[in-house]
Write an enzyme that holds these catalytic residues in place. Structure first.
Site, mmCIF file in Angstrom:
data_model
loop_
_atom_site.group_PDB
_atom_site.id
_atom_site.type_symbol
_atom_site.label_atom_id
_atom_site.label_comp_id
_atom_site.label_asym_id
_atom_site.label_seq_id
_atom_site.Cartn_x
_atom_site.Cartn_y
_atom_site.Cartn_z
ATOM 1 N N ASP A 27 -1.625 9.965 0.206
ATOM 2 C CA ASP A 27 -0.103 9.715 0.251
ATOM 3 C C ASP A 27 0.228 10.887 -0.750
ATOM 4 O O ASP A 27 1.361 10.783 -1.491
ATOM 5 C CB ASP A 27 0.188 8.410 -0.296
ATOM 6 C CG ASP A 27 0.174 7.280 0.504
ATOM 7 O OD1 ASP A 27 -0.537 7.517 1.538
ATOM 8 O OD2 ASP A 27 0.220 6.256 0.008
ATOM 9 N N LYS A 57 0.395 4.861 7.349
ATOM 10 C CA LYS A 57 0.128 3.362 6.823
ATOM 11 C C LYS A 57 1.234 2.609 6.535
ATOM 12 O O LYS A 57 1.979 3.368 5.478
ATOM 13 C CB LYS A 57 -1.031 3.388 6.027
ATOM 14 C CG LYS A 57 -0.663 4.032 4.489
ATOM 15 C CD LYS A 57 -1.888 4.022 3.653
ATOM 16 C CE LYS A 57 -1.784 4.767 2.311
ATOM 17 N NZ LYS A 57 -0.726 3.939 1.410
ATOM 18 N N CYS A 115 -1.686 2.819 -4.000
ATOM 19 C CA CYS A 115 -2.348 2.934 -2.968
ATOM 20 C C CYS A 115 -3.638 3.478 -2.985
ATOM 21 O O CYS A 115 -4.559 3.105 -2.102
ATOM 22 C CB CYS A 115 -1.787 4.176 -2.196
ATOM 23 S SG CYS A 115 0.144 3.229 -1.745
HETATM 24 N N1 TIU Z 1 1.325 5.755 -2.408
HETATM 25 C C1 TIU Z 1 1.584 4.897 -3.429
HETATM 26 O O1 TIU Z 1 0.811 4.548 -4.424
HETATM 27 N N2 TIU Z 1 2.644 4.265 -3.173
HETATM 28 C C2 TIU Z 1 3.609 3.649 -4.110
HETATM 29 O O2 TIU Z 1 4.366 2.823 -4.018
HETATM 30 N N3 TIU Z 1 3.111 3.951 -5.795
HETATM 31 C C3 TIU Z 1 3.854 3.645 -6.786
HETATM 32 O O3 TIU Z 1 3.066 3.955 -7.883
HETATM 33 N N4 TIU Z 1 5.065 3.076 -6.884
#
Ligand code: TIU
Length: 220
Positions: free
Chosen positions: A24, A129, A162
């Site tokens: 991500d 995802k 994530c």
């Molecule tokens: N990619 C991921 O970690 N999504 C989140 O929403 N992370 C947060 O720390 N909010």
């Protein structure tokens, strides 16, 4: 077998059966105006790891690792978005709302793109995802099985959301998982530190951690 000087003990792996999973590294989490900022977070902490993630990708490419990039993203209809994810909390912009980089966490919008500095190359796997974990509602398990992958090296954001969710999913599926400490980051320094600790505690109950330099020293 190559051995990385990792914690809580050395991490052995074969590059031929190892994938690098970059979680991500999207504008929505790393740049101002995206989802991370809408949740009230300071995104600068995440921006700081971009050169390290780029160096890790270059190392993995030189050594022929399978490379997987993930994006947390939803269909434009939001039909794949669990209601709680849409409604919980009080972000300034919710998933699907229009922000400065387009609709928040919606596939194909400018904010959903992976940062140029760590962009996928042709032939690398890019996985959308809808959850925090990369195995939930994706083809990741099948893709890794078809490629004979047994070991996973992790980077990306955020460490305790994530990245950790995906590592736990992978650990339960039998993969040996290594998290690159300086190629992952959280909006909360204490959460990153706690996550690294809990991954390698109790004899590596989730996996291993090591700095990029240790992986590079093992490979080169
Ligand atoms: N990619 C991921 O970690 N999504 C989140 O929403 N992370 C947060 O720390 N909010």
């Amino acid at each position: 077998m190559i051995e990385v000087a990792a914690a809580p003990f050395p991490y052995p792996f074969d590059p031929a059966t190892t994938a690098l999973i970059v979680i991500d590294m999207q504008r929505d989490f790393v740049e101002p105006g995206g989802f991370g900022a809408a949740l009230g977070n300071d995104v600068e902490r995440l921006t700081a790891i971009v050169p390290t993630v780029a160096a890790l990708l270059a190392l993995a490419r030189r050594h022929g690792l399978t490379i997987v990039h993930t994006r947390e993203s939803h269909d434009a209809s939001l039909a794949d978005c669990p209601p709680a994810k849409l409604t919980r909390g009080a972000p300034s912009l919710r998933i699907g709302d229009v922000g400065p980089m387009g609709r928040i966490l919606v596939r194909g919008e400018p904010g959903n793109a992976i940062l140029d500095a760590v962009a996928p190359l042709d032939g690398e796997i890019v996985l959308d995802k809808p959850g925090k974990g990369a195995f939930y509602a994706t083809a990741l398990g099948d893709i890794l099985r078809l490629k004979g992958i047994t070991h996973l090296i992790f980077a990306g954001v955020t460490t305790e959301v994530c990245v950790q969710t995906t590592m736990r999913e992978a650990n339960d599926r039998g993969y040996d998982c290594l998290l690159i400490e300086d190629a992952t980051e959280s909006y909360f320094p204490a959460f990153k530190a706690a996550t690294l600790d809990m991954i390698r505690a109790q004899g590596g109950i989730v996996g291993w951690t090591a700095p990029l330099a240790a992986l590079a020293a093992a490979l080169e």
